[in-house]
Design an enzyme around this catalytic site. Sequence first.
Site, short mmCIF file in Angstrom:
data_model
loop_
_atom_site.label_atom_id
_atom_site.label_comp_id
_atom_site.label_asym_id
_atom_site.label_seq_id
_atom_site.Cartn_x
_atom_site.Cartn_y
_atom_site.Cartn_z
N ASN A 68 43.74 -68.23 -96.42
CA ASN A 68 42.56 -67.51 -96.21
C ASN A 68 41.22 -68.25 -96.51
OD1 ASN A 68 43.23 -67.48 -98.88
ND2 ASN A 68 42.26 -65.23 -99.19
N ASP B 116 48.99 -65.71 -107.82
CA ASP B 116 47.85 -65.35 -106.67
C ASP B 116 46.44 -65.65 -107.47
OD1 ASP B 116 46.51 -63.92 -104.77
OD2 ASP B 116 46.75 -62.08 -105.24
#
Length: 453
Positions: A109, A307
Amino acid sequence: MAPPVRPRFRAEGRAALEAELVLAGRGWVGRRLQPLELGFDGDGRICAVGRNVRGARRHDVGDRVLLPAATDVHVHLREPGPPEAGETIATGTVAAAVGGVGLVGEMPNTVPPTDSVDRLEEKEARVRGRAGVDVLLYAFPAEPRSVPSLARRAGGFKLYLSPTTGIETVPSGPKLAALLDALGQVDLPVVAHAEDPGLFPTGIAPTDATGWDQLRPAEAEAAAVARLLRAPERLRLHVAHVTVAAVARAIRERRLSFEATAHHLLLAASPGRDARFKVNPPLRSEAERAGLWEEFRRGRVPIVASDHAPHPRAAKELRFDLAPSGVPGVETTLPLLLAKVAAGELALPVLLQSACDRPARLLGQPLGRLSVGHRANVLVVDFRAVVRLRSDRLRSSCGWTPFEGSEVVFPVEHWKDGERIVEGGEYVGRPTGRVVRPEFAPGVVRPTPEDGA
Ligand code: NCD
Ligand code: ZN
Ligand code: ZN
């Protein structure tokens, strides 16, 4: 006083005689810490494990503990991206090295997203000569028809079922079904961000972490996971950042893989927690956090991942609704959990399986165990060296952490392919990080019971 320990294992293999370097310390052998020696060969592999390993050079770390380097399957390094994004492949991989992580799975992303073979090749070029640790690149499957060509170049796929940083539109209905079909045809791990935006209530204007939890509730996560569990059997599914025990159980019953993050394991959505605690999926209530930790402590969470979302400090100091979602963590996940081991709250084998062994297997790498044939990616840890985390000491360029002041144990040394890249907790390496792809089929990752070493 403990009785003297008798060796119950021998140096393995003829190669034991030929080690270039022997690392001598202690290791987890036969359900306890015992003296252990590792031989490294000239190719950066482990060639001997045992006692009295002979080699050209010897490095003795006394009673410090030798552990395999960790693999973090979920990291955002923000490259390519706007300069104000802060983190780069160079800074983020040095942060990983200092935090004991020898391989990161880099998410697609970015700006632009990694959604074509050209963009994958461009990202590979950015890794070469600039990365402190190895990098596996996930591709973003914008269309089902792009999957076969991306699969020949990528290390895995990332599927977003809900909007999040850099992701505005998401597939649903027949498009999602076609994507899952296409992804089920390839032999790569498919990591999914599982929240169903159809179940985000309207009319909520969050001003703190509890409001964010209401806006993106656990039911939305459960619904998205239920949809993924109806995907074709062959899909090598790994669900990212699971936040509640009930969802963890549902995935585990199907013998599929998932991860929990340090922030969902250790932080709750208390009232007043500002945008530094804004993350997707949200932090949950203290009771839910404790339930997820209990699953983890019992060895029922296959993988722990960070993450790592290194939003700059200034962006996270904005008003809650204006700030981006995500928290940094590649540098702190293992140190936070090593401190839990030091405190007696977590069994070392549970941590090693979830942070080192299973993530390396998900990504198909010969890493994550102190075994002959595995790469000589090894940490030296002193469990007495518990310190408080200080953001001004971190190597990630984002300059903040939601864990300020928490107890951590940073690795004293980190060896990569038989070369020392961290010494005395400081990065001393060269940018030798490579782009890796699964070397063997990742297979199904199964959690094992509580105390299985
Ligand atoms: C991540 C990011 O910033 O890239 N943010 C987040 O809140 N977790 C994206 C993601 O993993 O959803
Ligand atoms: Zn996500
Ligand atoms: Zn993410």
